[in-house]
Design an enzyme around this catalytic site. Structure first.
Site, PDB file in Angstrom:
ATOM      1  N   LEU A  19       6.249  -4.500 -11.047  1.00 45.05           N
ATOM      2  CA  LEU A  19       5.762  -3.133 -10.825  1.00 45.05           C
ATOM      3  C   LEU A  19       6.868  -2.265 -10.254  1.00 45.05           C
ATOM      4  O   LEU A  19       7.699  -2.736  -9.488  1.00 45.05           O
ATOM      5  CB  LEU A  19       4.596  -3.142  -9.821  1.00 45.05           C
ATOM      6  CG  LEU A  19       3.343  -3.898 -10.219  1.00 45.05           C
ATOM      7  CD1 LEU A  19       2.379  -3.963  -9.031  1.00 45.05           C
ATOM      8  CD2 LEU A  19       2.680  -3.226 -11.417  1.00 45.05           C
ATOM      9  N   ASP A  67       3.849  -9.780   0.787  1.00 44.10           N
ATOM     10  CA  ASP A  67       2.606  -9.030   0.583  1.00 44.10           C
ATOM     11  C   ASP A  67       1.357  -9.907   0.535  1.00 44.10           C
ATOM     12  O   ASP A  67       0.249  -9.408   0.624  1.00 44.10           O
ATOM     13  CB  ASP A  67       2.725  -8.183  -0.694  1.00 44.10           C
ATOM     14  CG  ASP A  67       3.811  -7.136  -0.525  1.00 44.10           C
ATOM     15  OD1 ASP A  67       3.859  -6.517   0.551  1.00 44.10           O
ATOM     16  OD2 ASP A  67       4.624  -6.955  -1.448  1.00 44.10           O
ATOM     17  N   ARG A 132      -1.846   0.819  -1.423  1.00 46.62           N
ATOM     18  CA  ARG A 132      -2.223  -0.600  -1.555  1.00 46.62           C
ATOM     19  C   ARG A 132      -3.151  -1.087  -0.447  1.00 46.62           C
ATOM     20  O   ARG A 132      -3.698  -2.180  -0.534  1.00 46.62           O
ATOM     21  CB  ARG A 132      -0.959  -1.463  -1.533  1.00 46.62           C
ATOM     22  CG  ARG A 132       0.076  -1.120  -2.589  1.00 46.62           C
ATOM     23  CD  ARG A 132      -0.364  -1.590  -3.958  1.00 46.62           C
ATOM     24  NE  ARG A 132       0.633  -1.292  -4.966  1.00 46.62           N
ATOM     25  CZ  ARG A 132       1.697  -2.045  -5.204  1.00 46.62           C
ATOM     26  NH1 ARG A 132       1.908  -3.137  -4.512  1.00 46.62           N
ATOM     27  NH2 ARG A 132       2.551  -1.707  -6.145  1.00 46.62           N
ATOM     28  N   HIS A 163       5.162   1.035   0.826  1.00 50.59           N
ATOM     29  CA  HIS A 163       4.556   0.330   1.956  1.00 50.59           C
ATOM     30  C   HIS A 163       5.052   0.925   3.281  1.00 50.59           C
ATOM     31  O   HIS A 163       6.151   1.479   3.350  1.00 50.59           O
ATOM     32  CB  HIS A 163       4.974  -1.145   1.949  1.00 50.59           C
ATOM     33  CG  HIS A 163       4.268  -1.989   0.931  1.00 50.59           C
ATOM     34  ND1 HIS A 163       4.942  -2.774   0.032  1.00 50.59           N
ATOM     35  CD2 HIS A 163       2.954  -2.195   0.679  1.00 50.59           C
ATOM     36  CE1 HIS A 163       4.078  -3.423  -0.727  1.00 50.59           C
ATOM     37  NE2 HIS A 163       2.859  -3.089  -0.357  1.00 50.59           N
ATOM     38  N   CYS A 250      10.169  -7.889   2.101  1.00 51.80           N
ATOM     39  CA  CYS A 250       9.247  -8.391   1.071  1.00 51.80           C
ATOM     40  C   CYS A 250       9.549  -9.814   0.631  1.00 51.80           C
ATOM     41  O   CYS A 250       8.680 -10.501   0.115  1.00 51.80           O
ATOM     42  CB  CYS A 250       9.314  -7.547  -0.193  1.00 51.80           C
ATOM     43  SG  CYS A 250       9.745  -5.871   0.073  1.00 51.80           S
TER      44      CYS A 250
HETATM   45  C1  CIR Z   1       5.176  -4.026  -5.924  1.00 51.16           C
HETATM   46  O1  CIR Z   1       5.122  -2.872  -6.371  1.00 51.16           O
HETATM   47  O2  CIR Z   1       4.202  -4.575  -5.442  1.00 51.16           O
HETATM   48  C2  CIR Z   1       6.498  -4.758  -5.999  1.00 51.16           C
HETATM   49  N1  CIR Z   1       7.207  -4.327  -7.157  1.00 51.16           N
HETATM   50  C3  CIR Z   1       7.319  -4.521  -4.752  1.00 51.16           C
HETATM   51  C4  CIR Z   1       6.711  -5.078  -3.510  1.00 51.16           C
HETATM   52  C5  CIR Z   1       7.537  -4.818  -2.306  1.00 51.16           C
HETATM   53  N2  CIR Z   1       6.972  -5.427  -1.162  1.00 51.16           N
HETATM   54  C6  CIR Z   1       7.098  -4.981   0.084  1.00 51.16           C
HETATM   55  O3  CIR Z   1       7.637  -3.897   0.324  1.00 51.16           O
HETATM   56  N3  CIR Z   1       6.562  -5.718   1.059  1.00 51.16           N
END
Ligand code: CIR
Length: 255
Positions: A19, A67, A132, A163, A250
């Protein structure tokens, strides 16, 4: 910020389908693997044990393990991601956390919450509502935090920011690294705050892990500020994860 263990997951070739808010180009798996290996090696250098999980081809964002859960001394809480394509990552993480902890709770819904929106400081658990993370998700986590003796405070994620922790990180029990735009909301009143240099907003997604601050490479003015403040900064390439809105925090669960 003192940890004995971390969980990471190796990126899969499916990361090209991860994503992203804006198309900044296709992430290169080889480059991501090299940066990921440097990240894991840095965590290990502190003496911590790193549990490295295998790639998940079915979950392009699976490398962003943070996450899927919140890890605290009392136990772990499995999250309920707001991104439908990421929901199944939680069940993939659950066995590892059940092996590591006696007490593992689960956000059951209907609300959503992702670990990237949660910052645990020396005195409280800050949760930013975002695209989210919604009010029901925060309320469900709040009940568990109360039971475990933590105070949860709901704060704000700047508009257009994925986030809460995209824009901040904990440097020590009392000190936060933040963008100006997030700090301007007043959410860190009472803490010592170090601002990332102007134009280096992406450097805010760093992590303090034992003696090191892991920071994305390419933000020299912020790195210099942190070094002057006494932190030992290790710069890690983040060019490929950045194409998917991901950063230092992340990539691991830390406990
Ligand atoms: C997303 O959009 O969920 C992933 N492409 C990126 C997640 C990043 N996670 C975070 O900042 N904890």
């Amino acid at each position: 910020f003192e940890f004995s263990r971390a969980i990471t997951r190796r990126p899969s070739s499916s990361i090209v389908d991860g994503l992203r808010a804006k198309d900044l180009g296709t992430p290169d798996l080889d480059k991501m693997l090299t940066a990921h290996a440097a990240y894991v090696a840095t965590l290990q250098k502190t003496g911590a044990e790193v549990i490295e999980l295998p790639p998940l081809d079915g979950y392009p964002d699976g490398v962003f393990v943070e996450d899927t859960a919140l890890c605290l001394p009392q136990g772990a809480v499995l999250m309920r991601p707001g991104a439908p394509s990421r929901m199944g990552e939680v069940a993939e993480m659950a066995p590892t956390l059940r092996a590591a902890y006696d007490d593992v709770r689960q956000i059951k819904g209907p609300g959503h919450i992702e670990g990237g929106d949660i910052l645990v400081t020396g005195r409280e658990v800050l949760v930013g509502r975002s695209d989210r993370t919604d009010a029901e998700g925060v309320a469900e986590l709040s009940a568990i935090m109360t039971e475990w003796g933590h105070t949860l405070r709901e704060v704000f994620t700047p508009p257009g920011v994925l986030h809460f922790k995209t824009d901040c990180s904990l440097l020590d029990a009392e000190t936060i690294l933040s963008t100006q735009r997030l700090d301007a909301s007043g959410c860190f009143d009472g803490y010592r705050v170090i601002h990332v240099a102007e134009g280096e907003e992406a450097a805010a997604n760093s992590i303090r892990f034992n003696q090191y601050v892991l920071s994305p490479a390419g933000f020299p003015r912020t790195a210099e500020k942190l070094r002057k403040a006494g932190y030992e900064v290790v710069e890690i390439s983040n060019t490929e994860c950045a194409k998917l809105d991901g950063g230092m925090s992340c990539l691991s669960l830390r406990f």
